[in-house]
Design a protein around this motif. Structure first.
Motif, PDB file in Angstrom:
ATOM      1  N   GLU A 110       0.821  -1.200   0.000  1.00  0.00           N
ATOM      2  CA  GLU A 110       0.000   0.000   0.000  1.00  0.00           C
ATOM      3  C   GLU A 110       0.868   1.269   0.000  1.00  0.00           C
ATOM      4  OE1 GLU A 110      -3.059   1.875   2.917  1.00  0.00           O
ATOM      5  OE2 GLU A 110      -3.484  -0.253   2.687  1.00  0.00           O
TER       6      GLU A 110
ATOM      7  N   ARG B 103     -10.809   7.188  -3.193  1.00  0.00           N
ATOM      8  CA  ARG B 103     -10.025   6.641  -2.078  1.00  0.00           C
ATOM      9  C   ARG B 103     -10.935   5.815  -1.164  1.00  0.00           C
ATOM     10  NH1 ARG B 103      -8.377  11.329   0.863  1.00  0.00           N
ATOM     11  NH2 ARG B 103      -7.400   9.826   2.240  1.00  0.00           N
ATOM     12  N   LEU B 107     -10.706   1.836  -0.004  1.00  0.00           N
ATOM     13  CA  LEU B 107     -10.798   1.376   1.393  1.00  0.00           C
ATOM     14  C   LEU B 107     -11.869   0.287   1.501  1.00  0.00           C
ATOM     15  CD1 LEU B 107     -10.521   1.551   4.526  1.00  0.00           C
ATOM     16  CD2 LEU B 107     -12.032   3.533   4.444  1.00  0.00           C
ATOM     17  N   GLU B 110     -10.830  -3.134   0.427  1.00  0.00           N
ATOM     18  CA  GLU B 110     -10.053  -3.902   1.392  1.00  0.00           C
ATOM     19  C   GLU B 110     -10.968  -4.754   2.285  1.00  0.00           C
ATOM     20  OE1 GLU B 110      -7.247  -2.868   4.924  1.00  0.00           O
ATOM     21  OE2 GLU B 110      -6.714  -1.645   3.182  1.00  0.00           O
ATOM     22  N   GLU B 151     -11.986   4.063  11.457  1.00  0.00           N
ATOM     23  CA  GLU B 151     -11.035   3.680  10.405  1.00  0.00           C
ATOM     24  C   GLU B 151     -11.291   4.477   9.120  1.00  0.00           C
ATOM     25  OE1 GLU B 151     -11.192  -0.401   9.095  1.00  0.00           O
ATOM     26  OE2 GLU B 151      -9.682  -0.038   7.557  1.00  0.00           O
ATOM     27  N   VAL B 152     -12.568   4.619   8.763  1.00  0.00           N
ATOM     28  CA  VAL B 152     -12.903   5.350   7.534  1.00  0.00           C
ATOM     29  C   VAL B 152     -12.495   6.815   7.670  1.00  0.00           C
ATOM     30  CG1 VAL B 152     -14.761   6.069   5.990  1.00  0.00           C
ATOM     31  CG2 VAL B 152     -14.835   3.796   7.031  1.00  0.00           C
ATOM     32  N   ALA B 155      -8.666   7.210   7.643  1.00  0.00           N
ATOM     33  CA  ALA B 155      -8.100   6.955   6.305  1.00  0.00           C
ATOM     34  C   ALA B 155      -8.359   8.136   5.377  1.00  0.00           C
ATOM     35  CB  ALA B 155      -8.702   5.676   5.721  1.00  0.00           C
ATOM     36  N   LYS B 160      -4.538   8.173   2.693  1.00  0.00           N
ATOM     37  CA  LYS B 160      -4.573   6.745   2.382  1.00  0.00           C
ATOM     38  C   LYS B 160      -5.304   6.454   1.073  1.00  0.00           C
ATOM     39  CE  LYS B 160      -3.899   3.480   5.982  1.00  0.00           C
ATOM     40  NZ  LYS B 160      -4.522   2.415   6.773  1.00  0.00           N
ATOM     41  N   TYR B 161      -4.785   5.475   0.365  1.00  0.00           N
ATOM     42  CA  TYR B 161      -5.367   4.987  -0.893  1.00  0.00           C
ATOM     43  C   TYR B 161      -5.236   5.968  -2.054  1.00  0.00           C
ATOM     44  CZ  TYR B 161      -7.114   1.630   2.422  1.00  0.00           C
ATOM     45  OH  TYR B 161      -7.181   0.702   3.431  1.00  0.00           O
TER      46      TYR B 161
END
Lengths: 233, 233
Positions: A110, B103, B107, B110, B151-152, B155, B160-161
């Protein structure tokens, strides 16, 4: 061109195969257009998280292989590894399940560090007697790779990236892979094992020569609407 | 068989194309062996995070399209969407950059919820006037999909992503995609646009009929060592 390599950390031929493939890739004229993707595989999913004994003891006691045969196998592999500049030390190897190590590599992916993670774990396992099943070792390795320590620890303490590891293994099964390392070129050609660099080199040439652009199928011109940078038609 | 679909959230034909493809897939006899993967694409990366105006105003004022032409386009698309059971409401659409939404979808991927995320965001954007550039809306949507709220939020608040989204877009460019939706079957066939279900159906049949197992290249029998469940050779 895309090359996917299914491999395990606890797999002596996988590190040797990595070197041989890298050597072929380094000499491949279109190397800059080759994308390499590591895929997870577990040779022995039944391995305990930790085993208090040597690799020789594990293979002879648990797997029932004669000690003499195990030692000969290690000697042969160590010599082959040395030929690729690797210093295997089977007496120091820590027997451990590789599942968490695979999750770690997907986390590294990642952040664009999967190849570096693969290299670090293979070297740690075969050359430096590191415990690839130990979360502290993996966190330390992550920090060396430039990853964020709390993120690595939290991800590994939970079950993050388990789905990715399982999906890789399932895909290997679907492709008929039953041993690693296994190299897949553009989903067209498969190469089994730590072949000599020349075999990988010829395969790269062949797959490159036969690669084909997408064939865009004719649709219905009146339908088939798309949107582009300048709006939709 | 693998189908990759490059698409944007802010893309009216992408939702229509999703329905038409789903309809074809539903009637495809080997549907259980088809893996669908959503890939990110941005029609307009220059869109502001938020724009205080209607979609019509944005396209006419910023993009310089005549208002009359924009309205006709919306009417045509709304009618086509209705034909697929979708209730587009262009007056309520919130103009927003889709990068964070992409993004979010990575997520969701995953956690095995990418298709559900794609569906939720397309519906939110075109049918319910939701703001796909708003982190609170995305977090709420994540919770509905069963994702973990902290978490969301964490991120999305970070970056992230982003790498995954950019990689998808770069891959689209490499494949020659210049409009979406764009469907790629087994990296062999491409289909551009929201084609009628019959076009997708024929393409699925064709790609299925021509799919081929890996050709395992002959290596050097003495080398090419692998490790398998029963040890290494």
């Amino acid at each position: 061109m895309k090359v996917e390599i299914w491999s395990d950390v606890a797999c002596p031929w996988c590190f040797i195969g990595k070197r041989r493939f890298e050597s072929a890739l380094e000499n491949f004229e279109h190397k800059d257009e080759v994308e390499v993707q590591w895929r997870s595989y577990q040779l022995d999913p039944t391995l305990p998280q930790h085993y208090d004994g040597t690799e020789t003891e594990y293979l002879s006691e648990i797997k029932g292989m004669p000690q003499q045969q195990v030692r000969q196998m290690f000697e042969h592999v160590t010599a082959q590894a040395a030929g690729e500049g690797l210093s295997y030390d089977f007496d120091k190897i820590v027997v451990a399940n590789s599942f968490m190590a695979h999750r770690f590599m997907h986390l590294a992916k990642e952040h664009g560090r999967m190849d570096a993670a693969k290299e670090a774990l293979l070297s740690g396992h075969f050359e430096h007697g590191e415990d690839i099943g130990d979360i502290d070792y993996l966190v330390r390795t992550g920090v060396v790779l430039g990853l964020d320590e709390p993120e690595v620890r939290e991800a590994l303490a939970g079950d993050k990236y388990s789905a990715e590891v399982r999906a890789d293994i399932a895909e290997a099964r679907a492709l008929g892979v039953n041993g690693v390392p296994f190299f897949v070129l553009d989903r067209k050609y498969g190469i089994s094992g730590a072949q000599p660099a020349e075999v990988f080199g010829r395969a790269l040439q062949q797959a490159w020569g036969e690669r084909s652009p997408l064939t865009v199928l004719p649709g219905n011109a009146n339908d088939g609407a798309t949107c582009g940078p300048e709006g939709c038609n």
